[in-house]
Design a protein around this motif. Structure first.
Motif, PDB file in Angstrom:
ATOM      1  N   TYR A 275      -5.458   5.322  -1.975  1.00  0.00           N
ATOM      2  CA  TYR A 275      -4.093   4.867  -1.735  1.00  0.00           C
ATOM      3  C   TYR A 275      -3.604   4.058  -2.936  1.00  0.00           C
ATOM      4  N   LYS A 276      -2.424   4.423  -3.427  1.00  0.00           N
ATOM      5  CA  LYS A 276      -1.841   3.715  -4.559  1.00  0.00           C
ATOM      6  C   LYS A 276      -1.446   2.300  -4.138  1.00  0.00           C
ATOM      7  N   LEU A 277      -1.551   1.379  -5.074  1.00  0.00           N
ATOM      8  CA  LEU A 277      -1.211  -0.016  -4.802  1.00  0.00           C
ATOM      9  C   LEU A 277      -0.113  -0.467  -5.765  1.00  0.00           C
ATOM     10  N   HIS A 278       0.874  -1.143  -5.202  1.00  0.00           N
ATOM     11  CA  HIS A 278       1.995  -1.663  -5.982  1.00  0.00           C
ATOM     12  C   HIS A 278       1.939  -3.188  -5.948  1.00  0.00           C
ATOM     13  N   GLY A 279       1.694  -3.808  -7.087  1.00  0.00           N
ATOM     14  CA  GLY A 279       1.635  -5.261  -7.158  1.00  0.00           C
ATOM     15  C   GLY A 279       3.008  -5.888  -6.958  1.00  0.00           C
ATOM     16  N   LEU A 280       3.066  -6.919  -6.138  1.00  0.00           N
ATOM     17  CA  LEU A 280       4.337  -7.554  -5.793  1.00  0.00           C
ATOM     18  C   LEU A 280       4.487  -8.952  -6.389  1.00  0.00           C
TER      19      LEU A 280
ATOM     20  N   PRO B 263       5.315   0.357   5.280  1.00  0.00           N
ATOM     21  CA  PRO B 263       4.165   0.060   4.415  1.00  0.00           C
ATOM     22  C   PRO B 263       3.425  -1.200   4.871  1.00  0.00           C
ATOM     23  N   ILE B 264       2.107  -1.149   4.764  1.00  0.00           N
ATOM     24  CA  ILE B 264       1.257  -2.298   5.104  1.00  0.00           C
ATOM     25  C   ILE B 264       1.027  -3.129   3.853  1.00  0.00           C
TER      26      ILE B 264
ATOM     27  N   LEU C  85      -4.798   3.421  10.031  1.00  0.00           N
ATOM     28  CA  LEU C  85      -3.760   2.402  10.192  1.00  0.00           C
ATOM     29  C   LEU C  85      -2.620   2.619   9.197  1.00  0.00           C
ATOM     30  N   ILE C  86      -2.983   2.932   7.950  1.00  0.00           N
ATOM     31  CA  ILE C  86      -1.975   3.126   6.908  1.00  0.00           C
ATOM     32  C   ILE C  86      -1.126   4.356   7.203  1.00  0.00           C
TER      33      ILE C  86
ATOM     34  N   ILE D 213       0.856  -1.183   0.000  1.00  0.00           N
ATOM     35  CA  ILE D 213       0.000   0.000   0.000  1.00  0.00           C
ATOM     36  C   ILE D 213       0.893   1.234   0.000  1.00  0.00           C
ATOM     37  N   GLY D 214       0.736   2.033  -1.041  1.00  0.00           N
ATOM     38  CA  GLY D 214       1.609   3.186  -1.237  1.00  0.00           C
ATOM     39  C   GLY D 214       1.043   4.486  -0.699  1.00  0.00           C
ATOM     40  N   ASN D 215       1.470   5.577  -1.311  1.00  0.00           N
ATOM     41  CA  ASN D 215       1.124   6.915  -0.834  1.00  0.00           C
ATOM     42  C   ASN D 215      -0.337   7.265  -1.095  1.00  0.00           C
ATOM     43  N   PRO D 216      -0.912   8.074  -0.224  1.00  0.00           N
ATOM     44  CA  PRO D 216      -2.281   8.552  -0.444  1.00  0.00           C
ATOM     45  C   PRO D 216      -2.301   9.708  -1.436  1.00  0.00           C
ATOM     46  N   TYR D 217      -3.443   9.922  -2.053  1.00  0.00           N
ATOM     47  CA  TYR D 217      -3.635  11.064  -2.943  1.00  0.00           C
ATOM     48  C   TYR D 217      -5.133  11.354  -3.000  1.00  0.00           C
ATOM     49  N   THR D 218      -5.488  12.490  -3.520  1.00  0.00           N
ATOM     50  CA  THR D 218      -6.890  12.846  -3.686  1.00  0.00           C
ATOM     51  C   THR D 218      -7.245  12.768  -5.165  1.00  0.00           C
TER      52      THR D 218
END
Length: 217
Positions: free
Chosen positions: A143-148, A205-206, A198-199, A131-136
């Motif tokens: 919250y941006k998501l980075h696939g692993l 990073p969670i 929580l994030i 779970i990445g950085n927040p944005y509006t």
């Protein structure tokens, strides 16, 4: 005449009591059975979640992610039921849960589940996410998501993010389904607010893990 009337009323009362006792004895085992089935179902769910959380904890330790909390999404559960779980990795326990939508794969309505990783597919992608950085954005805070994993490696390119949507209810609506997304894990605004705390407060990073046990058989 009064004596006959009294005997008739007594007989009627006796029959009513007998019928009530019979009904109660038939009903009681059934109630216990329903409770037992629910308990078994809950135990099975917890066993399944623990089975995914345990290797996720090892991954978090190895790659320096949060080792106290993770998010687990079980897509084998119907969308009208809570299937987004906040999991305490230290206590091996679910501490919160909410509804989450799955991708419709560019259909007006997707029956069942289908998964994909191609750009533009509109499907949910299974696998581990950072779970990445927040944005509006379009839906407010997200919250941006980075696939692993190879199964979700295009998540960032696909703009798959964790966000809220007004059509997602705050409580379970099963047997009714909830709305579907274009691949994003959409939750209610109230639930995202809980997740966001929580994030935002996490020093590391969670991890989010989206899985479907039925697709892995």
């Amino acid at each position: 005449m009064k004596r006959i009337l009294f005997l008739s009323l007594a007989l009627l009362f006796g029959c009513t009591i007998t019928a009530a006792v019979w009904y109660y004895t038939r009903l009681k085992p059934r109630s216990q059975s329903v409770h037992s089935i629910t308990a078994v179902s809950n135990r099975q769910l917890m066993t399944r979640l623990h089975g995914y959380a345990n290797p996720l904890l090892s991954y978090a330790k190895q790659h320096k992610y949060n080792t106290s909390t993770c998010f687990l999404v079980d897509m084998s559960i119907e969308s009208g039921k809570n299937r987004f779980f906040v999991y305490d990795l230290k206590k091996n326990a679910v501490v919160d849960a909410g509804l989450v939508a799955h991708g419709r794969c560019n259909n007006n309505w997707l029956t069942g589940r289908k998964y994909g990783n191609d750009v533009g597919c509109g499907c949910t992608s299974l696998g581990k996410y950072k779970i990445g950085n927040p944005y509006t954005g379009r839906f407010g805070r997200a919250y941006k998501l980075h696939g692993l994993d190879t199964t979700n490696s295009n998540a960032f390119k696909r703009f798959v993010v964790l966000h809220s949507y007004t059509a997602v209810p705050n409580a379970e609506v099963d047997p009714l389904p909830i709305c579907q997304s274009d691949g994003c894990p959409m939750v209610s605004a109230a639930f995202l607010q809980k997740l966001g705390k929580l994030i935002d407060q996490s020093p590391k990073p969670i991890l989010l893990y989206i899985f479907d046990k039925t697709s892995e058989l």
